[in-house]
Design a protein around this motif. Structure first.
Motif, PDB file in Angstrom:
ATOM      1  N   GLY A 180       0.816  -1.204   0.000  1.00 33.59           N
ATOM      2  CA  GLY A 180       0.000   0.000   0.000  1.00 33.59           C
ATOM      3  C   GLY A 180       0.853   1.260   0.000  1.00 33.59           C
ATOM      4  N   TRP A 232      -9.548  -9.921  -2.162  1.00 32.46           N
ATOM      5  CA  TRP A 232      -9.376  -8.613  -1.544  1.00 32.46           C
ATOM      6  C   TRP A 232     -10.719  -7.936  -1.298  1.00 32.46           C
ATOM      7  CZ3 TRP A 232      -4.468  -7.055  -0.283  1.00 32.46           C
ATOM      8  CH2 TRP A 232      -3.420  -7.777  -0.847  1.00 32.46           C
ATOM      9  N   ARG A 276     -12.054  -3.986   0.553  1.00 33.80           N
ATOM     10  CA  ARG A 276     -11.564  -2.673   0.962  1.00 33.80           C
ATOM     11  C   ARG A 276     -12.621  -1.954   1.788  1.00 33.80           C
ATOM     12  NH1 ARG A 276     -11.491   0.437  -4.928  1.00 33.80           N
ATOM     13  NH2 ARG A 276     -13.770   0.639  -5.178  1.00 33.80           N
ATOM     14  N   GLN A 277     -12.129  -1.040   2.608  1.00 33.87           N
ATOM     15  CA  GLN A 277     -13.030  -0.258   3.441  1.00 33.87           C
ATOM     16  C   GLN A 277     -12.553   1.184   3.490  1.00 33.87           C
ATOM     17  OE1 GLN A 277     -13.684  -1.836   7.392  1.00 33.87           O
ATOM     18  NE2 GLN A 277     -15.595  -0.710   7.592  1.00 33.87           N
ATOM     19  N   ARG A 290     -17.196  -2.319   4.560  1.00 30.80           N
ATOM     20  CA  ARG A 290     -16.204  -3.091   3.820  1.00 30.80           C
ATOM     21  C   ARG A 290     -16.876  -3.684   2.578  1.00 30.80           C
ATOM     22  NH1 ARG A 290     -12.139  -6.851   7.170  1.00 30.80           N
ATOM     23  NH2 ARG A 290     -12.153  -4.888   8.312  1.00 30.80           N
ATOM     24  N   ASP A 329     -10.757   5.110  -4.936  1.00 27.46           N
ATOM     25  CA  ASP A 329     -10.154   3.821  -4.573  1.00 27.46           C
ATOM     26  C   ASP A 329      -9.455   3.899  -3.211  1.00 27.46           C
ATOM     27  OD1 ASP A 329      -9.204   3.467  -8.003  1.00 27.46           O
ATOM     28  OD2 ASP A 329     -10.838   2.413  -6.975  1.00 27.46           O
ATOM     29  N   ALA A 367      -8.734   3.593   0.410  1.00 32.71           N
ATOM     30  CA  ALA A 367      -9.339   2.703   1.402  1.00 32.71           C
ATOM     31  C   ALA A 367      -8.235   1.873   2.055  1.00 32.71           C
ATOM     32  CB  ALA A 367     -10.350   1.762   0.753  1.00 32.71           C
ATOM     33  N   TYR A 426      -7.139  -1.793   2.338  1.00 28.38           N
ATOM     34  CA  TYR A 426      -7.356  -3.005   1.564  1.00 28.38           C
ATOM     35  C   TYR A 426      -6.988  -4.218   2.410  1.00 28.38           C
ATOM     36  CZ  TYR A 426      -8.297  -0.424  -2.689  1.00 28.38           C
ATOM     37  OH  TYR A 426      -8.873   0.404  -3.627  1.00 28.38           O
ATOM     38  N   TYR A 427      -7.924  -5.173   2.470  1.00 21.12           N
ATOM     39  CA  TYR A 427      -7.753  -6.370   3.279  1.00 21.12           C
ATOM     40  C   TYR A 427      -7.691  -7.607   2.387  1.00 21.12           C
ATOM     41  CZ  TYR A 427      -9.264  -3.443   7.177  1.00 21.12           C
ATOM     42  OH  TYR A 427      -9.379  -2.453   8.125  1.00 21.12           O
ATOM     43  N   GLY A 483      -4.644  -5.536   6.916  1.00 23.34           N
ATOM     44  CA  GLY A 483      -4.993  -4.402   6.064  1.00 23.34           C
ATOM     45  C   GLY A 483      -3.796  -3.551   5.703  1.00 23.34           C
ATOM     46  N   GLN A 543      -3.032   0.391   3.799  1.00 23.56           N
ATOM     47  CA  GLN A 543      -3.681   1.638   3.368  1.00 23.56           C
ATOM     48  C   GLN A 543      -3.276   1.981   1.942  1.00 23.56           C
ATOM     49  OE1 GLN A 543      -5.874   3.857   5.153  1.00 23.56           O
ATOM     50  NE2 GLN A 543      -6.059   4.752   3.092  1.00 23.56           N
TER      51      GLN A 543
END
Length: 120
Positions: A9, A36, A38-39, A45, A90, A92, A94-95, A113, A115
């Motif tokens: 990230g 994946w 994202r939140q 999420r 975009d 967020a 990301y997990y 996660g 960033q």
């Protein structure tokens, strides 16, 4: 037990690219789905992309189709998310996620996660 660790990230300008990596420790079985979510701040999420570990099926959210590419390296137990033409929306956390079945918000395994911030 599977543990997931994301990396890659960062901060990028709109139109730029980033590649996220998700390294898995433990055994990922043939039938697993990895992917994946994202939140964004103040939002729920949401699903981004998924890939069956067998390599047969790939899924994308409509919002990222044509811009993001998910892939996996079985030998390295790693899943990647190549993100091109990034937009401010975009931005967020990301997990990475994994599950023996389908990938949902209730998936069994989650990373911590990473960033992603996209400036306009």
């Amino acid at each position: 037990q599977v543990q997931l660790v994301e990396s890659g990230g960062g901060l990028v300008q709109a139109g730029g690219s980033l590649r996220l990596s998700c390294a898995a420790s433990g055994h990922i079985f043939f039938g697993y789905t990895m992917g994946w979510f994202r939140q964004a701040p103040g939002k729920e999420r949401e699903f981004v992309a998924a890939i069956r570990w067998s390599g047969g099926s790939i899924y994308y959210a409509d919002s990222v189709k044509g811009r993001f590419t998910i892939s996996r390296d079985s030998a390295k137990n790693t899943v990647y998310l190549q993100m091109n033409s990034l937009k401010p929306e975009d931005t967020a956390v990301y997990y990475c996620a994994g599950d023996p079945g389908a990938l949902t918000l209730g998936s069994r395994y989650w990373g911590q996660g990473t960033q992603v911030s996209v400036s306009s």
